[in-house]
Write a protein that holds these residues in place. Structure first.
Motif, PDB file in Angstrom:
ATOM      1  N   LYS A   1     -31.266  42.865  27.302  1.00 51.84           N
ATOM      2  CA  LYS A   1     -31.679  41.559  27.816  1.00 51.84           C
ATOM      3  C   LYS A   1     -33.206  41.463  27.879  1.00 51.84           C
ATOM      4  O   LYS A   1     -33.783  40.424  27.544  1.00 51.84           O
ATOM      5  CB  LYS A   1     -31.085  41.336  29.206  1.00 51.84           C
ATOM      6  N   LYS A   2     -33.829  42.544  28.290  1.00 52.75           N
ATOM      7  CA  LYS A   2     -35.293  42.543  28.370  1.00 52.75           C
ATOM      8  C   LYS A   2     -35.929  42.434  26.981  1.00 52.75           C
ATOM      9  O   LYS A   2     -37.027  41.892  26.843  1.00 52.75           O
ATOM     10  CB  LYS A   2     -35.777  43.810  29.074  1.00 52.75           C
TER      11      LYS A   2
ATOM     12  N   THR B   1     -29.000  45.556  30.611  1.00 55.46           N
ATOM     13  CA  THR B   1     -30.319  45.205  31.135  1.00 55.46           C
ATOM     14  C   THR B   1     -31.414  45.500  30.118  1.00 55.46           C
ATOM     15  O   THR B   1     -32.394  44.752  30.014  1.00 55.46           O
ATOM     16  CB  THR B   1     -30.593  45.979  32.432  1.00 55.46           C
TER      17      THR B   1
ATOM     18  N   TRP C   1     -26.289  47.497  36.720  1.00 55.74           N
ATOM     19  CA  TRP C   1     -27.380  46.541  36.529  1.00 55.74           C
ATOM     20  C   TRP C   1     -28.558  46.850  37.440  1.00 55.74           C
ATOM     21  O   TRP C   1     -29.715  46.656  37.067  1.00 55.74           O
ATOM     22  CB  TRP C   1     -26.909  45.120  36.853  1.00 55.74           C
TER      23      TRP C   1
END
Length: 252
Positions: free
Chosen positions: A213-214, A210, A198
């Protein structure tokens, strides 16, 4: 009759999981939960299937980090347990340090490891070692200490050396604790590898998490979460199979 009852018990977790998935699907289908907050199980499965090749390429990196860290963690934990068992003064010095090492959250120490070892594989492996060696060290030490003292006295009466006592009495007696600690360490190793990814890296399931998620792709986020859980369960099942192979007397 006992076998039939045991088989029925094995189906209980499957039924519970199936009911939870159906409830989850119904909550998403009828709009009880907004879609942007919680994707449905069908969406998660579709995301997993669509990104399966990419997930597998990232999983190879995470598995390599987890297994390398687990290997060194097992060796370190084994060494600590043997030293604490052989030298009581070492136990007084090492055991508090082992406990203190587990009070530091992996998320807190991961940035330091990235700073010290750059963004390659080294910080991931080190973090996995830190989170996996503790259950091995404590489990094995407790196993060594639980040996029947009369067995040790009997071996000494036959002029057995400390190495012979360890190989023929202490280690075999500590095997159940060894495998219990190994199962915990296996699950920790995968989680530790993902957490380290992460905070820095070029590939791996943590890096994939990550990125999705962005981009607000929560269906892909849930897909990789379930994928990580499945990997941990498979590794734990492998440890259980190894235990049954090496300890056939424990089979029921």
């Amino acid at each position: 009759m006992r076998d039939n009852g045991f088989k029925k018990l094995n189906f209980i977790p499957v039924v519970v999981i199936a009911v939870l998935l159906l409830m989850w699907q119904a909550a998403c289908r009828f709009g009880w939960v907004p879609g942007y907050m919680l994707p449905s199980p069908v969406q998660v499965v579709k995301a997993f299937v669509n990104d399966f090749p990419l997930l597998m390429s990232h999983a190879k990196v995470t598995l390599l980090e987890a297994l390398l860290g687990l290997l060194f963690g097992v060796l370190l934990g084994f060494s600590c347990a043997v030293i604490m068992d052989a030298f009581p003064i070492a136990r007084k010095g090492l055991y508090p340090l082992l406990v203190i090492s587990q009070t530091i959250p992996p998320v807190a120490i991961a940035p330091l490891l990235v700073l010290w070892f750059s963004y390659g594989m080294a910080p991931k492996v080190v973090l996995v070692v830190l989170v996996s060696f503790f259950p091995m060290a404590v489990g094995l030490y407790e196993g060594f200490q639980s040996v029947d003292p009369d067995m040790i006295k009997l071996m000494r009466s036959m002029r057995a050396s400390q190495i012979q006592i360890f190989c023929h009495v202490k280690f075999p007696a500590a095997l159940p604790q060894f495998f219990s600690g190994l199962r915990i360490a296996v699950s920790y190793s995968v989680i530790g590898a993902v957490i380290s990814e992460w905070l820095g890296g070029f590939s791996g399931l943590g890096v994939y998490m990550t990125r999705v998620k962005k981009s607000m792709a929560y269906d892909k986020m849930f897909a990789v979460i379930f994928f990580v859980s499945a990997i941990s369960l498979l590794l734990m099942a492998g440890v259980s199979a190894l235990q049954r192979k090496l300890m056939p007397w424990t089979r029921t």
